[in-house]
Scaffold this motif. Structure first.
Motif, mmCIF file in Angstrom:
data_model
loop_
_atom_site.group_PDB
_atom_site.id
_atom_site.type_symbol
_atom_site.label_atom_id
_atom_site.label_comp_id
_atom_site.label_asym_id
_atom_site.label_seq_id
_atom_site.Cartn_x
_atom_site.Cartn_y
_atom_site.Cartn_z
ATOM 1 N N VAL A 418 0.844 -1.204 0.000
ATOM 2 C CA VAL A 418 0.000 0.000 0.000
ATOM 3 C C VAL A 418 0.878 1.253 0.000
ATOM 4 C CG1 VAL A 418 -1.763 1.288 1.254
ATOM 5 C CG2 VAL A 418 -1.843 -1.224 1.180
ATOM 6 N N ASP A 419 1.942 1.248 0.810
ATOM 7 C CA ASP A 419 2.831 2.405 0.883
ATOM 8 C C ASP A 419 3.646 2.578 -0.395
ATOM 9 O OD1 ASP A 419 2.014 3.004 3.465
ATOM 10 O OD2 ASP A 419 3.483 1.643 4.353
ATOM 11 N N LEU A 420 3.952 1.470 -1.065
ATOM 12 C CA LEU A 420 4.779 1.549 -2.262
ATOM 13 C C LEU A 420 4.064 2.226 -3.422
ATOM 14 C CD1 LEU A 420 6.539 -1.946 -2.173
ATOM 15 C CD2 LEU A 420 7.568 0.278 -1.719
ATOM 16 N N VAL A 421 2.758 2.115 -3.498
ATOM 17 C CA VAL A 421 2.000 2.695 -4.614
ATOM 18 C C VAL A 421 1.230 3.946 -4.195
ATOM 19 C CG1 VAL A 421 1.785 0.476 -5.770
ATOM 20 C CG2 VAL A 421 0.016 1.186 -4.151
ATOM 21 N N LYS A 422 1.424 4.387 -2.979
ATOM 22 C CA LYS A 422 0.712 5.548 -2.477
ATOM 23 C C LYS A 422 1.227 6.815 -3.150
ATOM 24 C CE LYS A 422 1.537 6.763 1.712
ATOM 25 N NZ LYS A 422 1.591 6.779 3.193
ATOM 26 N N VAL A 423 0.354 7.752 -3.434
ATOM 27 C CA VAL A 423 0.716 9.019 -4.064
ATOM 28 C C VAL A 423 1.577 9.840 -3.110
ATOM 29 C CG1 VAL A 423 -0.161 11.164 -5.045
ATOM 30 C CG2 VAL A 423 -1.377 9.005 -5.452
ATOM 31 N N VAL A 424 2.673 10.392 -3.638
ATOM 32 C CA VAL A 424 3.575 11.215 -2.832
ATOM 33 C C VAL A 424 2.994 12.612 -2.719
ATOM 34 C CG1 VAL A 424 5.908 12.143 -2.630
ATOM 35 C CG2 VAL A 424 5.548 9.866 -3.647
ATOM 36 N N THR A 425 2.900 13.109 -1.519
ATOM 37 C CA THR A 425 2.308 14.448 -1.282
ATOM 38 C C THR A 425 3.366 15.535 -1.427
ATOM 39 O OG1 THR A 425 2.740 14.404 1.110
ATOM 40 C CG2 THR A 425 0.677 13.398 0.333
ATOM 41 N N SER A 426 2.904 16.761 -1.593
ATOM 42 C CA SER A 426 3.809 17.915 -1.713
ATOM 43 C C SER A 426 4.607 18.113 -0.448
ATOM 44 C CB SER A 426 3.014 19.178 -2.045
ATOM 45 O OG SER A 426 2.307 19.033 -3.264
ATOM 46 N N ASP A 427 3.966 17.886 0.713
ATOM 47 C CA ASP A 427 4.687 18.045 1.981
ATOM 48 C C ASP A 427 5.841 17.049 2.093
ATOM 49 O OD1 ASP A 427 3.031 20.101 2.691
ATOM 50 O OD2 ASP A 427 1.616 18.814 3.789
ATOM 51 N N GLU A 428 5.611 15.816 1.649
ATOM 52 C CA GLU A 428 6.665 14.805 1.711
ATOM 53 C C GLU A 428 7.836 15.184 0.795
ATOM 54 O OE1 GLU A 428 4.198 10.677 2.690
ATOM 55 O OE2 GLU A 428 4.286 11.436 0.632
ATOM 56 N N ILE A 429 7.529 15.720 -0.369
ATOM 57 C CA ILE A 429 8.589 16.159 -1.267
ATOM 58 C C ILE A 429 9.391 17.290 -0.657
ATOM 59 C CG2 ILE A 429 9.063 17.226 -3.516
ATOM 60 C CD1 ILE A 429 6.641 15.763 -4.625
ATOM 61 N N ARG A 430 8.669 18.231 -0.037
ATOM 62 C CA ARG A 430 9.342 19.379 0.566
ATOM 63 C C ARG A 430 10.269 18.942 1.707
ATOM 64 N NH1 ARG A 430 5.127 21.759 1.653
ATOM 65 N NH2 ARG A 430 4.926 22.944 -0.296
ATOM 66 N N VAL A 431 9.828 17.999 2.508
ATOM 67 C CA VAL A 431 10.643 17.503 3.628
ATOM 68 C C VAL A 431 11.875 16.758 3.119
ATOM 69 C CG1 VAL A 431 10.693 15.886 5.556
ATOM 70 C CG2 VAL A 431 8.697 17.378 5.228
ATOM 71 N N ALA A 432 11.685 15.965 2.053
ATOM 72 C CA ALA A 432 12.806 15.196 1.500
ATOM 73 C C ALA A 432 13.867 16.094 0.902
ATOM 74 C CB ALA A 432 12.288 14.207 0.449
#
Length: 433
Positions: A418-432
């Motif tokens: 489920v986590d592998l195909v989950k859509v990446v959010t803008s917040d997650e991109i910003r944190v990374a």
């Protein structure tokens, strides 16, 4: 134009004379330098027996300086003023020190002209240039050569074939070293960007024959790969160029859309670079001349608007000079470049030296054939990597998931998919990032 340097001991021998002349004819040599010829005195009345320089009558060359370990000639080569120094260093390290002084004197005469120094230096520059390399110790004589090259800003011209250019040819106690070298200054790298150096088989000598082509067959003009330059982002129109291209709708899944937008943006960047930064050094020189003309107009009593135009041109020049500095800094990968170094010949010389060092002009295939054209080298590279990774190895068999699980000793939990195909959010991109 072909120039060869060759240490041929005992040129009296008819066999060696014939071999040299055969090589000269085959290579269509126009300037010939021979060392340690050992010609009998009655056959060499008006020449220095250890160093000979001969050139064709149609060439406009003259002798500039003669010394016991070097001879320098000056003339026209390819429409350029060129200095050529033939060097034969003494076997004695103490006497050889005088050679470095001779080269310093020639350097004062050369000034900012093109200079090439070739010959038998009778000393290596690095410990690795000897087959007896053990601990990497540098002798004082090796340091003398290194210091001379550094102080005169001479570099080894990239060359093809053996690292070692001399051997004692002993079955027992074999020894090989790089005693012969071709050195050039940065003006040579700028003026003769297509020059090529090759060390060929020694033949009747114990030294390799050094062949220098001042203009070798240039590689065919091919489309250059795309490269993003950081200074583009400094232009006031940069965001607008990116925005107009990015907002256009692309069909497909998100990854496909991203790929298509990036590909489309490359076309826009190429046009943007050609429009704003093509021939960046030329644009800087043109803008500087424009500023100087405007300054003269202002000082000769121009209209009140000239001062505002002068100020505007000045800021435009500053932006172009900064873009030029960043361009060469990124292209040359010189992280220590200072603002004060911009718009200098040092910029261009460093790029020219690196370009020459990184240019591949010859490849040898697995059958020992020499490849020196763009198409032949490209075909060989494609074939080589196809053999490496592009063919199926029948001995390699697939494996089952259970085998990999047992081998790794680990398996993802069932809910991980489920986590592998989950859509990446803008917040997650910003944190990374």
């Amino acid at each position: 134009m072909t120039v060869i340097f060759w240490n041929v001991r005992g040129f009296n021998h008819p066999k060696k004379q014939k071999n040299v002349m055969d090589r000269v004819e085959k290579l269509q040599v126009e300037i010939l330098c021979l060392f340690e010829t050992r010609i009998r005195e009655n056959k060499a009345q008006d020449v220095i027996a250890q160093i000979w320089i001969l050139w064709k009558k149609n060439l406009q060359f003259s002798v500039l300086k003669v010394a016991d370990q070097s001879i320098t000639i000056q003339g026209n080569l390819g429409g350029r003023n060129v200095y050529i120094s033939a060097v034969y260093g003494s076997n004695s390290g103490a006497i050889r020190k005088e050679l470095w002084n001779q080269l310093y004197e020639v350097n004062d005469l050369v000034g900012s002209n093109i200079w090439i120094v070739e010959g038998d230096f009778n000393v290596t520059a690095e410990a690795l240039e000897s087959s007896s390399f053990e601990d990497g110790h540098l002798s004082s004589y090796m340091e003398d050569l290194q210091n001379c090259m550094t102080n005169l800003r001479l570099v080894d011209h990239p060359f093809f074939e053996p690292v070692f250019t001399w051997s004692n040819k002993h079955g027992v106690g074999f020894l090989a070293r790089k005693l012969d070298r071709v050195l050039v200054n940065d003006h040579w790298c700028e003026g003769f960007s297509n020059s090529h150096v090759e060390f060929q088989a020694p033949g009747v000598s114990d030294h390799s024959l050094a062949v220098t082509w001042y203009s070798h067959e240039s590689l065919a003009s091919r489309p250059k790969p795309f490269k993003y330059f950081n200074f583009w982002a400094l232009h006031p129109d940069f965001k607008e160029v990116v925005g107009k291209s990015w907002v256009e709708v692309v069909q497909g899944d998100p990854m496909q859309a991203l790929f298509c937008k990036m590909k489309r943006l490359k076309v826009e960047f190429r046009a943007f670079n050609k429009r704003c930064y093509s021939n960046i050094s030329g644009k800087v020189a043109e803008k500087r001349e424009q500023l100087e003309r405007k300054q003269i107009m202002t000082l000769t009593g121009g209209n009140p608007g000239d001062l505002a135009e002068e100020r505007q041109i000045y800021f435009e020049l500053m932006d172009l000079e900064k873009a030029e500095r960043l361009f060469y800094q990124q292209k040359e990968k010189v992280d220590w470049l200072l603002d004060g170094d911009q718009c200098t010949k040092f910029f261009h010389s460093q790029v020219a030296v690196k370009r020459k060092r990184n240019t591949i002009r010859v490849l040898i295939d697995e059958r020992g054939n020499k490849l020196d054209t763009f198409d032949s080298m490209a075909d060989e590279l494609v074939n080589y990597f196809t053999r490496q990774i592009g063919t199926v190895n029948g001995n390699v068999q697939g494996c089952f998931d259970l085998f990999l699980r047992d081998l790794l000793g680990y398996a993802l939990p069932a809910n991980a998919k489920v986590d592998l195909v989950k859509v990446v959010t803008s917040d997650e991109i910003r944190v990374a990032i």
